[in-house]
Design an enzyme around this catalytic site. Structure first.
Site, PDB file in Angstrom:
ATOM      1  N   HIS A  32      -1.090   8.562   2.243  1.00 23.56           N
ATOM      2  CA  HIS A  32      -1.459   7.614   1.178  1.00 23.56           C
ATOM      3  C   HIS A  32      -1.149   6.165   1.565  1.00 23.56           C
ATOM      4  O   HIS A  32      -1.803   5.247   1.093  1.00 23.56           O
ATOM      5  CB  HIS A  32      -0.760   7.999  -0.128  1.00 23.56           C
ATOM      6  CG  HIS A  32      -1.400   9.182  -0.795  1.00 23.56           C
ATOM      7  ND1 HIS A  32      -1.899   9.150  -2.072  1.00 23.56           N
ATOM      8  CD2 HIS A  32      -1.651  10.432  -0.326  1.00 23.56           C
ATOM      9  CE1 HIS A  32      -2.423  10.335  -2.382  1.00 23.56           C
ATOM     10  NE2 HIS A  32      -2.269  11.132  -1.334  1.00 23.56           N
ATOM     11  N   SER A  64       2.966  -0.658   2.654  1.00 22.99           N
ATOM     12  CA  SER A  64       2.574  -1.396   1.440  1.00 22.99           C
ATOM     13  C   SER A  64       2.830  -0.577   0.181  1.00 22.99           C
ATOM     14  O   SER A  64       3.125  -1.131  -0.873  1.00 22.99           O
ATOM     15  CB  SER A  64       1.103  -1.799   1.508  1.00 22.99           C
ATOM     16  OG  SER A  64       0.277  -0.650   1.576  1.00 22.99           O
TER      17      SER A  64
HETATM   18 CA    CA Z   1      -0.518   0.850   3.337  1.00 20.25          CA
END
Ligand code: CA
Ligand code: CA
Length: 352
Positions: A71, A94
């Site tokens: 993911h 992130s």
């Molecule tokens: Ca990422």
């Protein structure tokens, strides 16, 4: 002749000097590494195995760490960049750094706990979020019987922005949409099938919240080929409260089937590759490892990273037995859409 002998001796001497091993860095607990920058990963390994993966097992947290590695990495779109937008940084962490945004995306449902746990570990050891996600993913695979040893590159920079929405494939997406999405990120249809070996140790929590922890095959603690066989069985039952978005009929009570797995197992672009794994444990495991290593570098420049693969311990668990049809199922229950030769191959393999 004498000159020639001297010459040979000189060559031997030169070779011996040039072959002198590079000194290895000393890490904690007497361990060594080819680069001092890899040493910290031994400490992370100890911490992860003892405190996150319940003593180095292939349990729920290992499954979650594996899911997280995909993911985070798949949040990468050269197409969006080409169109003048930020396309995400791929395997950049992130999903941890910008968790307030990315955990709001429906495709990331259920990842809150593992994001929080890995963030704490990364902060404690001073490593980047992108690195810890792919390291934990590699260790989780190594903990599951049948899982390969995956290479690990360290040194990813911190993410500079949240991945845009819509980049993580959903279970209810069409095969066209899924293949287009992973293709944009740089993965082939075959590599997607390879990565889906992860569902052999996966389970669902949020597609049907009434039956959390329902696995995708009958052996969720083992990275075997049962997943590839059982997804070919005709669906007959709803394991929980019925048709949820992204869910299709399962062949067994207690097993969950994602619409995307069902469709990819039968689509002409992926079904032959899928079916070939029913009798191919070692090939499946090896290709899964290769695809995972490629995925771990999406959006990253491998040249700027340090190879710390040696820190990942070699798998020690026995190779799983060959896939078997669940009790009560026969060849007639398999929906094989690939060419007929696979039918006889699978039939022979399963002793039917
Ligand atoms: Ca990422
Ligand atoms: Ca399995």
């Amino acid at each position: 002749m004498k000159f020639s002998t001297l010459s040979t001796l000189s060559l031997v001497y030169i070779t011996a000097v040039s072959a002198k091993p590079t000194p290895r860095s000393t890490c904690s607990k007497g361990r060594t590494a080819s680069s001092a920058t890899c040493c910290v990963w031994y400490d992370v390994l100890d911490d992860i195995q003892a405190n996150l993966f319940e003593g180095g097992t292939c349990g729920d947290d290992a499954h979650a760490a594996l899911r997280l590695s995909f993911h985070d990495a798949i949040g990468y779109s050269p197409l969006l960049t080409k169109q003048g937008h930020f396309g995400g940084g791929g395997a950049d962490g992130s999903i941890i750094k910008y968790s307030a945004t990315e955990l709001g995306y429906p495709a990331n449902d259920g990842l809150e706990e593992i994001v929080y746990d890995e963030q704490k570990l990364a902060d404690k050891h001073g490593v980047s979020y992108g690195d810890i996600i792919q390291f934990a993913g590699a260790v989780s695979v190594r903990n599951c019987a049948g899982g390969p040893r995956i290479s690990f590159m360290a040194g990813r920079a911190n993410a500079i922005g949240a991945a845009p929405p819509g980049l993580v494939p959903e279970a209810f997406d069409s095969v066209d949409k899924i293949l287009g999405r992973v293709g944009d990120a740089g993965l082939t249809p075959a590599e997607l099938v390879d990565l889906l070996a992860s569902h052999s140790v996966g389970n669902q929590d949020t597609v049907d919240p009434t039956i959390p922890d329902t696995p995708f095959d009958t052996t969720p603690g083992v990275l075997d080929t049962n997943f590839f066989l059982e997804t070919l069985l005709r669906g007959t039952v709803w394991p929980g409260d019925g048709a949820n978005p992204g869910e299709v009929l399962s062949p067994l009570k207690g097993e969950f089937r994602l619409q995307s797995d069902w469709a990819l197992a039968r689509d002409p672009r992926t079904s032959c590759h899928w079916q070939s794994y029913v009798s191919g444990q070692s090939l499946m495991s090896q290709r899964f490892g290769t695809a995972m290593a490629k995925m771990a570098l999406l959006g990253q420049n491998a040249q700027s990273l340090q190879d710390c693969s040696e820190v990942i311990p070699a798998p020690t668990l026995p190779v799983p037995p060959a896939a078997k049809l669940p009790a009560g199922k026969t060849l007639r229950d398999l929906e094989l859409t690939c060419k007929a030769s696979f039918l006889s191959e699978i039939s022979t393999f399963l002793h039917l």
